[in-house]
Design an enzyme around this catalytic site. Structure first.
Site, PDB file in Angstrom:
ATOM      1  N   GLY A  45       0.821  -1.200   0.000  1.00 18.42           N
ATOM      2  CA  GLY A  45       0.000   0.000   0.000  1.00 18.42           C
ATOM      3  C   GLY A  45       0.858   1.254   0.000  1.00 18.42           C
ATOM      4  O   GLY A  45       2.008   1.231   0.453  1.00 18.42           O
ATOM      5  N   GLN A  50       3.014   9.950   1.164  1.00 11.36           N
ATOM      6  CA  GLN A  50       4.317   9.288   1.289  1.00 11.36           C
ATOM      7  C   GLN A  50       5.275   9.652   0.160  1.00 11.36           C
ATOM      8  O   GLN A  50       6.477   9.453   0.287  1.00 11.36           O
ATOM      9  CB  GLN A  50       4.140   7.764   1.317  1.00 11.36           C
ATOM     10  CG  GLN A  50       3.561   7.260   2.623  1.00 11.36           C
ATOM     11  CD  GLN A  50       3.440   5.747   2.618  1.00 11.36           C
ATOM     12  OE1 GLN A  50       2.523   5.190   2.031  1.00 11.36           O
ATOM     13  NE2 GLN A  50       4.391   5.074   3.240  1.00 11.36           N
ATOM     14  N   CYS A  92       5.886  -0.113   7.594  1.00 16.29           N
ATOM     15  CA  CYS A  92       5.538   0.993   6.713  1.00 16.29           C
ATOM     16  C   CYS A  92       6.754   1.340   5.858  1.00 16.29           C
ATOM     17  O   CYS A  92       7.880   1.345   6.348  1.00 16.29           O
ATOM     18  CB  CYS A  92       5.131   2.192   7.568  1.00 16.29           C
ATOM     19  SG  CYS A  92       4.731   3.663   6.607  1.00 16.29           S
ATOM     20  N   LEU A  93       6.514   1.643   4.589  1.00 21.50           N
ATOM     21  CA  LEU A  93       7.609   2.004   3.681  1.00 21.50           C
ATOM     22  C   LEU A  93       8.291   3.291   4.126  1.00 21.50           C
ATOM     23  O   LEU A  93       9.424   3.555   3.745  1.00 21.50           O
ATOM     24  CB  LEU A  93       7.087   2.159   2.245  1.00 21.50           C
ATOM     25  CG  LEU A  93       6.538   0.886   1.583  1.00 21.50           C
ATOM     26  CD1 LEU A  93       5.947   1.218   0.217  1.00 21.50           C
ATOM     27  CD2 LEU A  93       7.621  -0.176   1.464  1.00 21.50           C
ATOM     28  N   HIS A 134      -4.421   1.808   7.555  1.00 24.25           N
ATOM     29  CA  HIS A 134      -3.031   2.288   7.543  1.00 24.25           C
ATOM     30  C   HIS A 134      -2.869   3.427   6.521  1.00 24.25           C
ATOM     31  O   HIS A 134      -2.291   4.466   6.831  1.00 24.25           O
ATOM     32  CB  HIS A 134      -2.104   1.106   7.204  1.00 24.25           C
ATOM     33  CG  HIS A 134      -0.642   1.447   7.168  1.00 24.25           C
ATOM     34  ND1 HIS A 134       0.257   0.989   8.112  1.00 24.25           N
ATOM     35  CD2 HIS A 134       0.082   2.197   6.297  1.00 24.25           C
ATOM     36  CE1 HIS A 134       1.467   1.459   7.813  1.00 24.25           C
ATOM     37  NE2 HIS A 134       1.393   2.191   6.712  1.00 24.25           N
ATOM     38  N   GLU A 135      -3.413   3.213   5.306  1.00 24.30           N
ATOM     39  CA  GLU A 135      -3.222   4.210   4.245  1.00 24.30           C
ATOM     40  C   GLU A 135      -4.070   5.463   4.482  1.00 24.30           C
ATOM     41  O   GLU A 135      -3.614   6.583   4.227  1.00 24.30           O
ATOM     42  CB  GLU A 135      -3.517   3.617   2.864  1.00 24.30           C
ATOM     43  CG  GLU A 135      -2.655   2.405   2.483  1.00 24.30           C
ATOM     44  CD  GLU A 135      -1.158   2.617   2.689  1.00 24.30           C
ATOM     45  OE1 GLU A 135      -0.687   3.759   2.605  1.00 24.30           O
ATOM     46  OE2 GLU A 135      -0.458   1.622   2.966  1.00 24.30           O
ATOM     47  N   HIS A 138      -2.414   7.694   6.826  1.00 26.94           N
ATOM     48  CA  HIS A 138      -1.381   8.507   6.176  1.00 26.94           C
ATOM     49  C   HIS A 138      -1.979   9.807   5.638  1.00 26.94           C
ATOM     50  O   HIS A 138      -1.352  10.862   5.702  1.00 26.94           O
ATOM     51  CB  HIS A 138      -0.748   7.756   4.999  1.00 26.94           C
ATOM     52  CG  HIS A 138       0.420   6.887   5.374  1.00 26.94           C
ATOM     53  ND1 HIS A 138       1.512   7.366   6.050  1.00 26.94           N
ATOM     54  CD2 HIS A 138       0.673   5.572   5.150  1.00 26.94           C
ATOM     55  CE1 HIS A 138       2.391   6.380   6.227  1.00 26.94           C
ATOM     56  NE2 HIS A 138       1.902   5.278   5.691  1.00 26.94           N
TER      57      HIS A 138
END
Ligand SMILES: [Zn+2]
Length: 169
Positions: A45, A50, A92-93, A134-135, A138
């Site tokens: 995701g 991000q 997380c990235l 999660h997204e 963000h």
């Protein structure tokens, strides 16, 4: 085009994103780049914040590109319903090599728009429900680390600050 992914501590990542109002070429380019960046990472995701774009756009693909039908692109996503809880380890990235257990809804219904501005509604359970939460977090400037409490959070934040200071982040 693969875009650089912001890391925890970089400003845009911690600011809420604005709704998309124009479904123009620029948005299409952003969506294409987000998909490419997500697959290259690789991750399941990605949120526009991000890659430093403060707009409400997310991409999710639990198959990481293996199954075309798994790709979800949602513009201006919002929860219609959330129920239950699940506790799973998450990463997380934007915070590579850090993992922690986060409380997420077990099931969720999310509505939003496609990349062309058409309405869409998705019912999610398990990992997909978690990915949506999660997204969408963000898009509100919230990283999973911000959802942690006490020592666990302090420990991760302190280690990140140390990495930042030595230029390793
Ligand atoms: Zn993330």
């Amino acid at each position: 085009m693969i875009r650089p992914i912001l890391r925890y501590g970089e400003r845009t990542l911690h600011q809420p994103a604005a709704p998309v109002t124009a479904f123009d070429e620029e948005l299409q380019r952003l969506v294409d780049d987000m998909i490419e960046t997500m697959y290259a990472a690789p991750g399941i995701g990605l949120a526009a914040t991000q890659v430093g774009v403060p707009l409400r756009v997310i991409t999710i693909d639990l198959s990481v590109g293996r199954k075309a039908e798994d790709l979800i692109v949602m513009v201006n996503p919002e929860f219609v319903e959330r129920e239950g809880t699940q506790l799973e380890e998450e990463g997380c990235l934007s915070a590579p090599s850090f993992n922690a257990t986060v409380v997420r809804p077990a099931r969720a219904i999310v509505k939003g728009l496609t990349r062309d501005g058409q309405e869409q509604r998705i019912e999610a359970t398990g990992l997909l429900a978690r990915a949506f939460q999660h997204e969408i977090d963000h898009l509100d400037g919230v990283v999973f680390i911000d959802r942690l409490r006490g020592i666990k959070r302090d420990l991760i934040v302190r280690r990140i600050q140390k990495l930042r200071k030595t230029g390793k982040w």
